[in-house]
Write an enzyme that holds these catalytic residues in place. Structure first.
Site, mmCIF file in Angstrom:
data_model
loop_
_atom_site.group_PDB
_atom_site.id
_atom_site.type_symbol
_atom_site.label_atom_id
_atom_site.label_comp_id
_atom_site.label_asym_id
_atom_site.label_seq_id
_atom_site.Cartn_x
_atom_site.Cartn_y
_atom_site.Cartn_z
ATOM 1 N N LYS A 1 -2.910 6.439 1.048
ATOM 2 C CA LYS A 1 -2.728 6.910 2.423
ATOM 3 C C LYS A 1 -1.789 8.120 2.380
ATOM 4 O O LYS A 1 -0.597 8.034 2.695
ATOM 5 C CB LYS A 1 -2.163 5.775 3.289
ATOM 6 C CG LYS A 1 -2.451 5.963 4.772
ATOM 7 C CD LYS A 1 -2.320 4.671 5.528
ATOM 8 C CE LYS A 1 -2.307 4.864 7.021
ATOM 9 N NZ LYS A 1 -3.535 5.406 7.582
ATOM 10 N N GLU B 1 -16.420 6.002 4.650
ATOM 11 C CA GLU B 1 -15.670 5.463 5.791
ATOM 12 C C GLU B 1 -15.731 6.378 6.993
ATOM 13 O O GLU B 1 -16.354 7.431 6.964
ATOM 14 C CB GLU B 1 -14.249 5.066 5.409
ATOM 15 C CG GLU B 1 -13.382 6.155 4.894
ATOM 16 C CD GLU B 1 -11.992 5.624 4.492
ATOM 17 O OE1 GLU B 1 -11.522 4.634 5.054
ATOM 18 O OE2 GLU B 1 -11.391 6.252 3.620
ATOM 19 N N ARG C 1 0.835 -1.208 0.000
ATOM 20 C CA ARG C 1 0.000 0.000 0.000
ATOM 21 C C ARG C 1 0.872 1.261 0.000
ATOM 22 O O ARG C 1 0.525 2.278 -0.623
ATOM 23 C CB ARG C 1 -0.932 -0.024 1.216
ATOM 24 C CG ARG C 1 -2.000 1.058 1.143
ATOM 25 C CD ARG C 1 -3.049 0.884 2.200
ATOM 26 N NE ARG C 1 -2.519 1.049 3.543
ATOM 27 C CZ ARG C 1 -3.190 0.800 4.651
ATOM 28 N NH1 ARG C 1 -4.438 0.361 4.587
ATOM 29 N NH2 ARG C 1 -2.650 0.973 5.834
HETATM 30 N N1 PLP Z 1 -9.284 4.279 6.417
HETATM 31 C C1 PLP Z 1 -8.474 5.312 6.730
HETATM 32 C C2 PLP Z 1 -8.808 6.656 6.166
HETATM 33 C C3 PLP Z 1 -7.344 5.106 7.535
HETATM 34 O O1 PLP Z 1 -6.546 6.122 7.876
HETATM 35 C C4 PLP Z 1 -7.078 3.804 8.033
HETATM 36 C C5 PLP Z 1 -5.903 3.560 8.857
HETATM 37 O O2 PLP Z 1 -4.912 3.116 8.420
HETATM 38 C C6 PLP Z 1 -7.955 2.768 7.684
HETATM 39 C C7 PLP Z 1 -9.036 3.047 6.881
HETATM 40 C C8 PLP Z 1 -7.695 1.382 8.158
HETATM 41 O O3 PLP Z 1 -6.708 0.745 7.414
HETATM 42 P P1 PLP Z 1 -5.803 -0.381 8.048
HETATM 43 O O4 PLP Z 1 -6.714 -1.436 8.542
HETATM 44 O O5 PLP Z 1 -4.963 -0.867 6.924
HETATM 45 O O6 PLP Z 1 -5.019 0.249 9.125
HETATM 46 C C1 COI Z 2 -4.001 3.665 11.399
HETATM 47 O O1 COI Z 2 -4.987 3.019 11.717
HETATM 48 O O2 COI Z 2 -2.883 3.166 11.310
HETATM 49 C C2 COI Z 2 -4.054 5.065 11.087
HETATM 50 O O3 COI Z 2 -3.342 5.454 10.225
HETATM 51 C C3 COI Z 2 -4.827 5.948 11.903
HETATM 52 C C4 COI Z 2 -4.135 7.280 12.012
HETATM 53 C C5 COI Z 2 -4.429 8.172 10.868
HETATM 54 C C6 COI Z 2 -4.307 7.915 13.339
#
Ligand code: PLP
Ligand code: COI
Length: 339
Positions: A183, A219, A80
């Site tokens: 991200k 989301e 990612r």
């Molecule tokens: N959506 C957003 C906008 C996020 O910042 C995050 C955090 O990383 C997630 C979803 C969840 O993704 P992950 O499960 O890969 O941490």
């Molecule tokens: C995560 O879940 O790792 C995130 O990036 C959340 C963060 C933006 C506080």
């Protein structure tokens, strides 16, 4: 090192001993270097500062009963991170370099990995940005990759107790053909107004809707959304959300547990039909939601009327966290032990 109250850590920044740095210059990545400084010398005209050429990752290291430290699906974060870099024309960090930097950051800060059983973990923040100077809108020629870490507790102060969220209708975090699936910092900047607005009204996070029709759930702040009904785990399909590694893992675990899964557009009104709803992500883990307030429409959706997470959310939470901490067999090969 000061004594830390591991079981009561917030989710917040804390200085640890070392961070790991690496720069891309003259067409190649340099050596990984450890630094004990929290600061970086940065060119005033760097593309990161002016044109938002920046991406980050969020992952965690978990200590098992055996005292071994585990990473969860690091390759997914590496992929990612590369996808985010590609999306805003930054130099990609090779997977092996990504892993080496993470392992080095965790090992050099080993005393900060919270003990097993405290519910805390070591949050890992890889960061990449354009660090050379440009003035016209251009991609940088040089990039800086940094990994730093800190021990953290739950993202929502409620922990695994239900949290309250509110729908935001007067701002969007990302557009379908924009950067919503990456991200990158710009998405979080765009979400700040909505976040502060709902927090002032007493909610922990904003729920964003699709920004074309504002009819479908996108989301939740920094986490994906899910709803559960009729033994089915349902999560949004949308071109403007971040692909959550936690969500993807929960889908697999749900299927293992005989729960059906669907990834499809979810109308806001469908909230009234769910038995359980929640937010999921690395920081959020699985956070049950007790209330979704559609502030502008004057409609409130309530869940967890007994004040507790629903049974399916609980089972999924226990399974996910059990694998991450090494208490449940890792059948899918998701865990990497750092020796
Ligand atoms: N959506 C957003 C906008 C996020 O910042 C995050 C955090 O990383 C997630 C979803 C969840 O993704 P992950 O499960 O890969 O941490
Ligand atoms: C995560 O879940 O790792 C995130 O990036 C959340 C963060 C933006 C506080």
């Amino acid at each position: 090192m000061q004594q830390l109250d591991w079981s009561n850590l917030p989710f917040g920044y804390m200085k640890t001993k070392y961070n790991i740095r690496c720069t891309y210059k003259d067409g190649k990545w340099g050596e990984l270097e450890a630094s004990d400084s929290e600061y970086i010398p940065l060119h005033i005209s760097s593309t990161a500062l002016h044109y938002g050429q920046q991406a980050f990752e969020g992952m965690k290291a978990y200590k098992g009963k055996d005292n071994k430290v585990r990473l969860f699906r690091w390759e997914e974060n590496a992929k990612r991170f590369q996808n985010s870099a590609e999306g805003i024309l930054m130099e990609k960090v090779p997977k092996e370099l990504f892993l080496q930097a993470i392992v080095k950051a965790v090992k050099m800060n080993a005393e900060f990995v919270p003990p097993h059983g405290t519910g805390a973990s070591l949050y890992i923040r890889p960061l990449l940005f354009g660090s050379s100077a440009e003035m016209g809108v251009k991609a940088a020629k040089e990039y800086t990759f940094i990994v730093f870490v800190m021990p953290v507790g739950p993202y929502f102060k409620e922990g695994f107790n239900p949290t309250k969220i509110a729908i935001v209708r007067d701002s969007d975090r990302a557009a379908p053909l924009g950067t919503g699936t990456l991200k990158v910092g710009g998405n979080y900047a765009a979400s700040l107004r909505g976040t502060v607005k709902v927090q002032k009204a007493g909610y922990s996070s904003p729920m964003y809707l699709d920004c074309v029709e504002r009819k479908y759930i996108d989301e939740i702040g920094a986490a994906n959304f899910f709803g559960i009904k009729n033994n089915t785990y349902i999560t949004p399909k949308s071109p403007s959300i971040l692909g959550s590694i936690t969500n993807k893992s929960i889908i697999t675990l749900a299927e293992d547990l005989g729960i059906k899964t669907e990834r499809r557009p979810i109308l806001v009104e469908e909230l009234s039909t769910f038995e359980e709803v929640g937010a999921c992500g690395t920081a959020a883990v699985i956070s049950p939601i007790g209330e979704v307030n559609d502030l502008e429409k004057g409609k409130v959706y309530k869940f967890c009327r007994d004040g507790k997470a629903g049974p399916i959310s609980k089972k999924l939470y226990e399974t996910l966290v059990g694998i991450q901490y090494g208490d449940i067999e890792d059948k899918h090969g998701w865990v990497t032990i750092i020796d």
